[in-house]
Motif scaffolding. Structure first.
Motif, mmCIF file in Angstrom:
data_model
loop_
_atom_site.group_PDB
_atom_site.id
_atom_site.type_symbol
_atom_site.label_atom_id
_atom_site.label_comp_id
_atom_site.label_asym_id
_atom_site.label_seq_id
_atom_site.Cartn_x
_atom_site.Cartn_y
_atom_site.Cartn_z
ATOM 1 N N GLY A 188 0.777 -1.241 0.000
ATOM 2 C CA GLY A 188 0.000 0.000 0.000
ATOM 3 C C GLY A 188 0.804 1.283 0.000
ATOM 4 O O GLY A 188 0.256 2.350 -0.277
ATOM 5 N N ASP A 189 2.100 1.232 0.307
ATOM 6 C CA ASP A 189 2.937 2.431 0.229
ATOM 7 C C ASP A 189 3.387 2.639 -1.211
ATOM 8 O O ASP A 189 3.556 1.677 -1.957
ATOM 9 N N SER A 190 3.598 3.903 -1.579
ATOM 10 C CA SER A 190 4.077 4.186 -2.934
ATOM 11 C C SER A 190 5.501 3.657 -3.098
ATOM 12 O O SER A 190 6.218 3.463 -2.109
ATOM 13 N N PRO A 191 5.932 3.400 -4.344
ATOM 14 C CA PRO A 191 7.315 2.934 -4.550
ATOM 15 C C PRO A 191 8.340 3.872 -3.924
ATOM 16 O O PRO A 191 9.331 3.417 -3.345
ATOM 17 N N LYS A 192 8.102 5.181 -4.018
ATOM 18 C CA LYS A 192 9.037 6.153 -3.424
ATOM 19 C C LYS A 192 9.073 6.008 -1.912
ATOM 20 O O LYS A 192 10.145 6.076 -1.291
ATOM 21 N N GLN A 193 7.899 5.782 -1.310
ATOM 22 C CA GLN A 193 7.850 5.630 0.140
ATOM 23 C C GLN A 193 8.539 4.333 0.581
ATOM 24 O O GLN A 193 9.197 4.301 1.624
ATOM 25 N N VAL A 194 8.384 3.291 -0.206
ATOM 26 C CA VAL A 194 9.067 2.025 0.096
ATOM 27 C C VAL A 194 10.575 2.243 0.091
ATOM 28 O O VAL A 194 11.296 1.760 0.974
ATOM 29 N N GLN A 195 11.072 2.991 -0.901
ATOM 30 C CA GLN A 195 12.500 3.291 -0.974
ATOM 31 C C GLN A 195 12.956 4.082 0.246
ATOM 32 O O GLN A 195 14.048 3.851 0.779
ATOM 33 N N ARG A 196 12.116 5.029 0.679
ATOM 34 C CA ARG A 196 12.467 5.817 1.873
ATOM 35 C C ARG A 196 12.595 4.923 3.092
ATOM 36 O O ARG A 196 13.524 5.065 3.894
ATOM 37 N N TYR A 197 11.635 4.006 3.243
ATOM 38 C CA TYR A 197 11.691 3.092 4.389
ATOM 39 C C TYR A 197 12.970 2.250 4.343
ATOM 40 O O TYR A 197 13.648 2.076 5.369
ATOM 41 N N ILE A 198 13.292 1.714 3.185
ATOM 42 C CA ILE A 198 14.478 0.873 3.068
ATOM 43 C C ILE A 198 15.742 1.659 3.405
ATOM 44 O O ILE A 198 16.682 1.136 4.014
ATOM 45 N N LEU A 211 13.973 7.567 16.149
ATOM 46 C CA LEU A 211 12.879 7.575 15.179
ATOM 47 C C LEU A 211 11.700 6.763 15.708
ATOM 48 O O LEU A 211 10.552 7.217 15.652
ATOM 49 N N ASP A 212 11.968 5.561 16.208
ATOM 50 C CA ASP A 212 10.897 4.721 16.751
ATOM 51 C C ASP A 212 10.207 5.393 17.938
ATOM 52 O O ASP A 212 9.005 5.223 18.154
ATOM 53 N N ASP A 213 10.983 6.144 18.715
ATOM 54 C CA ASP A 213 10.424 6.857 19.878
ATOM 55 C C ASP A 213 9.762 8.161 19.478
ATOM 56 O O ASP A 213 9.294 8.917 20.333
ATOM 57 N N GLU A 214 9.782 8.452 18.168
ATOM 58 C CA GLU A 214 9.181 9.664 17.586
ATOM 59 C C GLU A 214 9.822 10.934 18.119
ATOM 60 O O GLU A 214 9.178 11.983 18.220
ATOM 61 N N ILE A 215 11.102 10.846 18.468
ATOM 62 C CA ILE A 215 11.868 12.040 18.824
ATOM 63 C C ILE A 215 12.297 12.737 17.539
ATOM 64 O O ILE A 215 12.231 13.955 17.423
ATOM 65 N N ILE A 216 12.734 11.931 16.562
ATOM 66 C CA ILE A 216 13.044 12.442 15.222
ATOM 67 C C ILE A 216 11.893 12.075 14.298
ATOM 68 O O ILE A 216 11.363 10.962 14.374
ATOM 69 N N SER A 217 11.500 12.997 13.428
ATOM 70 C CA SER A 217 10.417 12.740 12.485
ATOM 71 C C SER A 217 10.923 11.891 11.308
ATOM 72 O O SER A 217 12.129 11.781 11.070
ATOM 73 N N PHE A 218 9.972 11.306 10.574
ATOM 74 C CA PHE A 218 10.304 10.382 9.490
ATOM 75 C C PHE A 218 11.154 11.030 8.400
ATOM 76 O O PHE A 218 12.209 10.501 8.030
ATOM 77 N N CYS A 219 10.712 12.169 7.865
ATOM 78 C CA CYS A 219 11.421 12.786 6.732
ATOM 79 C C CYS A 219 12.840 13.236 7.089
ATOM 80 O O CYS A 219 13.779 12.979 6.315
ATOM 81 N N PRO A 220 13.063 13.908 8.226
ATOM 82 C CA PRO A 220 14.446 14.216 8.604
ATOM 83 C C PRO A 220 15.299 12.952 8.772
ATOM 84 O O PRO A 220 16.477 12.939 8.420
ATOM 85 N N ALA A 221 14.692 11.874 9.292
ATOM 86 C CA ALA A 221 15.432 10.616 9.482
ATOM 87 C C ALA A 221 15.898 10.049 8.146
ATOM 88 O O ALA A 221 16.993 9.487 8.052
ATOM 89 N N VAL A 222 15.080 10.184 7.100
ATOM 90 C CA VAL A 222 15.466 9.710 5.763
ATOM 91 C C VAL A 222 16.702 10.470 5.277
ATOM 92 O O VAL A 222 17.617 9.877 4.695
ATOM 93 N N GLU A 223 16.736 11.780 5.531
ATOM 94 C CA GLU A 223 17.903 12.585 5.133
ATOM 95 C C GLU A 223 19.138 12.173 5.930
ATOM 96 O O GLU A 223 20.235 12.037 5.380
ATOM 97 N N ILE A 224 18.961 11.955 7.229
ATOM 98 C CA ILE A 224 20.078 11.586 8.104
ATOM 99 C C ILE A 224 20.650 10.223 7.716
ATOM 100 O O ILE A 224 21.847 9.970 7.855
ATOM 101 N N ALA A 225 19.790 9.339 7.207
ATOM 102 C CA ALA A 225 20.236 7.992 6.825
ATOM 103 C C ALA A 225 21.280 8.019 5.708
ATOM 104 O O ALA A 225 22.013 7.048 5.520
ATOM 105 N N ALA A 226 21.358 9.132 4.981
ATOM 106 C CA ALA A 226 22.341 9.245 3.891
ATOM 107 C C ALA A 226 23.735 9.571 4.422
ATOM 108 O O ALA A 226 24.715 9.508 3.673
ATOM 109 N N LEU A 227 23.852 9.930 5.698
ATOM 110 C CA LEU A 227 25.142 10.269 6.288
ATOM 111 C C LEU A 227 25.915 8.998 6.626
ATOM 112 O O LEU A 227 25.337 7.930 6.821
ATOM 113 N N SER A 228 27.220 9.120 6.727
ATOM 114 C CA SER A 228 28.047 7.984 7.143
ATOM 115 C C SER A 228 27.821 7.709 8.632
ATOM 116 O O SER A 228 27.241 8.534 9.356
#
Length: 321
Positions: A188-198, A211-228
């Motif tokens: 049910g998620d869009s292909p783009k959203q699936v990629q974000r989750y992965i 993220l799980d504790d909802e201290i960080i929001s989903f979209c900022p977490a996706v950006e942070i995931a690109a960092l080393s």
């Protein structure tokens, strides 16, 4: 399927790609046969009971089993009605069974003192067991970001492996869907959203927990995931220093600096200390101002904790007396 004799009676031998299983013939009715039933023309599934100690969790199970409110309600239901839905398991070497579906039911039954649980045994390949495990758990009402992220990644990896296998002549004529598109249709998620989750599976454990504790929001977490990993750990230091959580805009700028090879701890601290929109009227102190009243060893988090404790005491003595 081949029969063999041993001290324990007749054993059935089943081979699947890369695996070879032996189990008593008396369990045959509990196994989903790969060949059709000659009378009905359909595959049969029978429910049998198996000792809990012979069950093993799925080795790549991304879904957490917690002693939370839902687990308490599940225990109440099992105590009152029993296990209504049997667990799905598959045989593995040494006489054990790997749970594909039913980890929470097994845990609840174990806490209630059950020694056996009802199961359906299915002989599945490694990849098919992963797909079955993921699909049987994604329907749950409450799934954390990390659970969904790793479940999508597992399914994506399997589908990509399957699509890479040799195609038949018919397959060559029909364009295959990408793994991301299949997951999108199934879940049910869009292909783009699936990629974000992965992409979230690249977060370090501490960041994923926030993220799980909802201290960080989903979209900022996706950006942070690109960092080393090093950059993510430095960002945690910067967040602690500024006592702030990155907004989407801040996370995007930090990611861009990383992409340009210009990211440093100092720049992250500078970005994290910015006053966000809506916080213009907030009360703010610099570390230099506060360190006059605290030992040098105190971190910003320790100073904040002490200040709030003192304010609470002052309120109680001045306002509530």
């Amino acid at each position: 399927m081949v029969k063999q004799q041993c001290l324990f009676g007749t054993l059935l031998s089943i081979k699947v790609p890369g695996r070879h299983f032996l189990f008593p013939e008396s369990w045959r009715k509990g196994v989903k046969m790969t060949e059709p039933n000659r009378q009905s023309g359909e595959n049969e599934e029978k429910i049998i009971e198996i000792e809990i100690e012979r069950l093993r969790p799925f080795k790549e199970h991304p879904f957490q089993v917690k002693d939370d409110k839902e687990m308490f309600l599940l225990q109440e239901s099992i105590e009152k009605y029993g296990i209504l839905n049997p667990l799905i398991v598959r045989p593995v070497p040494d006489g054990y069974y790997e749970i594909i579906s039913g980890h929470r039911r097994k845990h609840a039954a174990e806490k209630l003192g059950y020694r056996k649980v009802p199961v359906i045994i299915r002989v599945l390949s490694e990849d098919d067991s992963i797909l079955s495990m993921v699909d049987s758990n994604l329907h749950r009402e409450r799934i954390s970001y990390s659970e969904k992220a790793f479940a999508y990644k597992l399914k994506n990896d399997v589908l990509k492996r399957k699509s890479g296998r040799k195609k038949s002549q018919v397959d060559h004529k029909t364009p295959r869907k990408r793994a991301i598109e299949i997951i999108s249709e199934d879940c049910g998620d869009s292909p783009k959203q699936v990629q974000r989750y992965i992409s979230l599976t690249k977060l370090i454990p501490e960041m994923l927990q926030k993220l799980d504790d909802e201290i960080i929001s989903f979209c900022p977490a996706v950006e942070i995931a690109a960092l080393s990993e090093k950059e993510q750990r430095e960002l945690l230091v910067a967040m602690e220093y500024a006592q702030a959580i990155p907004s989407l805009s801040q996370a995007q700028r930090i990611r861009q600096l990383s992409k340009e090879k210009q990211l440093s701890l100092e720049k992250m601290e500078e970005i994290m200390c910015e006053v966000k929109k809506g916080e213009i009227t907030r009360v703010a102190f610099t570390n230099e101002q506060l360190h006059k009243y605290f030992p040098n060893s105190y971190t910003p988090a320790m100073m904040k904790r002490e200040i709030l404790a003192l304010l609470k005491l002052w309120k109680k003595e001045s306002w509530e007396s």
